[in-house]
Enzyme design. Structure first.
Site: not given
Length: 506
Positions: A177, A296
């Site tokens: 991320e 995710e």
């Protein structure tokens, strides 16, 4: 069957296939966050822990869940992690402050402990490297320690630590991320793209057999979504095997209608990333179809979380240990269907996380681990969705939602195993009040019979029930009734707000 006012029609034909189900679609995620590691998979002294501190009850449930691969050690945690802290003598490992979750990390559990756990759990490891506070050299050092057979500094150190054989980790994430301003070491798309490309090239020099995942957007609500992927892939397209996606879903207030249609948001996200990847391929005049790693995904009631900057420093604190309802399980089942529907491009997926943290498995220090409601659709899909995903094109009415506009009342995905001839049909009915009659033409697959039919949901009074420590088996799948194949057509009633899985065998 009772009176039916809604219908859904599909055709099952092995000639019309989307792609092959990659076992890595049934991955999960273990991060050094909250009680996922400490008090989750690892809890020395627990009644169910072995001499190595690994909880045997969690291992058993992990195998039952059908998880094939586990991503480790993060997540936001990895962006400040020194992997060297977690190897060697436990008594000599340093305690560190983890900035991602304002936690005190003891480092009692690290790479070699995780690899022991992964072998016991019968899962493939997916390792992430720190590209937040560290870079190319540290990533190569970790890869050398993990995968090189011996005769070099880092591989000989692994051997000195009691691990003679290399771990042979094949799948690696280039950070986590990195588009997010909350990430330690957050970077611009250009800065990350250059670093990821150079790291990828160097890591392949250490071990040419690895497969690499570049960071895509943290979610499709990011202001840089699309532009981030385009820029990162412009740098990394020829050096990586996957681009990542992350998405979490939750019900807003009492808007069940939109929540049940979360799969459409996942579909749009995947389609957008595929379009961007193919745009970069076209620019580069490449015929390559880059794969996606949806590493995710889950339901997370993020609006209830105070945020990491509001946490007090603690060791293995209780963080986002959401309890899931039957309704949540129906949505998780539909999200699995979305992943399968994109089997031609999604090659990796990880339900985040595995234990305690927004997880299918819960564990406490004073009792055995138990299954949350979302455990069941995942386990059933992992067990039965095999072979090719078929293109079925459901024909069904639509209903209006505040968040997604008009959406199909029902959704259907099917897989066909060419070896056994078995077919698995997954279906969701999003109507809150009406059953749906699913009719699936099976004439192209003669000789099938209904071998198993399981339903989650479909009983209005039970949609908000949960499994918890004092009632660990209150919610689960139940046997469906009335599904028949007659004259080449499967007919089955889908109750309101339900997810079904049917196994058709010869």
């Amino acid at each position: 069957m009772g009176p039916i006012v809604l219908n859904c029609h599909v055709t099952l034909d092995p000639a019309f296939r989307i792609g092959t189900v990659d076992p890595r679609l049934f991955g999960s995620f273990v991060e050094h966050m909250g009680r996922c590691v400490y008090g989750g998979i690892f809890e020395p002294g627990h009644d169910h822990a072995g001499t190595d501190g690994l909880r045997q009850d969690v291992l058993k449930l992990t195998r039952e869940l059908g998880v094939t691969m586990v991503r480790y050690p993060g997540g936001n945690f990895v962006s400040g992690y020194r992997w060297e802290d977690g190897v060697g003598q436990v008594s000599e490992r340093p305690r560190r402050l983890d900035l991602a979750w304002r936690s005190v990390e003891t480092n009692a559990f690290g790479l070699n402990e995780f690899m022991t756990w992964a072998r016991r759990a019968e899962v493939e490891p997916m390792m992430a490297v720190n590209l937040g506070t560290r870079g190319i050299q540290e990533a190569c050092d970790l890869l050398e320690y993990a995968n090189h057979p011996g005769g070099s500094y880092w591989s000989d150190l692994r051997i000195a630590h009691g691990v003679r054989e290399p771990h042979g980790i094949r799948l690696w994430c280039l950070g986590n991320e990195m588009d997010g301003p909350w990430q330690v070491g957050h970077k611009s798309a250009d800065a990350y793209g250059v670093l990821a490309a150079e790291t990828a090239k160097a890591m392949r020099q250490v071990d040419p057999g690895i497969r690499l995942v570049a960071c895509g957007s943290s979610n499709d609500r990011m202001p840089t979504f699309g532009a981030w992927e385009a820029t990162v892939l412009d740098h990394t397209f020829d050096h990586v095997d996957y681009i990542s996606l992350h998405a979490y879903f939750e019900k807003a207030g009492d808007d069940r209608a939109s929540f049940l249609a979360s799969g459409l948001a996942m579909d749009r996200f995947i389609d957008g990333v595929v379009a961007t990847a193919d745009h970069v391929a076209a620019k580069k005049r490449s015929r390559r179809k880059l794969l996606l790693s949806f590493d995710e995904w889950n339901i997370w009631y993020e609006s209830r979380f105070a945020g990491h900057t509001n946490l007090d420093w603690a060791q293995a604190p209780r963080l986002i240990e959401d309890e899931y309802t039957t309704e949540d399980a129906v949505v998780v089942g539909s999200l699995l269907m979305s992943l399968l529907r994109h089997a031609d491009r999604v090659g990796v997926a990880c339900l985040a996380q595995l234990v305690n943290i927004i997880a299918p498995i819960r564990a406490e220090p004073d009792r055995p681990a138990w299954r949350q409601t979302i455990f069941h659709p995942f386990a059933l899909t992992a067990r039965h969705a095999r072979g090719d995903v078929l293109r079925v094109e459901p024909i069904t009415p639509t209903y209006d939602t505040a968040k997604h506009g008009d959406v199909p009342v029902a959704d259907v995905v099917a897989t066909h195993d060419p070896d056994s001839g078995a077919v698995t049909v997954l279906a969701v009915n999003r109507s809150e009040t009406e059953p749906v009659l699913l009719q699936a033409a099976t004439r192209a697959l003669p000789g099938l019979r209904v071998a198993e039919h399981q339903i989650i949901g479909g009983i209005a009074d039970e949609l908000l029930l949960t499994n918890h420590a004092d009632a660990p088996e209150r919610v689960g799948p139940r046997q469906g009734r009335g599904a028949v194949i007659d004259a080449g057509v499967l007919a089955v009633e889908l109750p309101p707000v339900s997810w079904s899985i049917l196994r058709l065998a010869r």
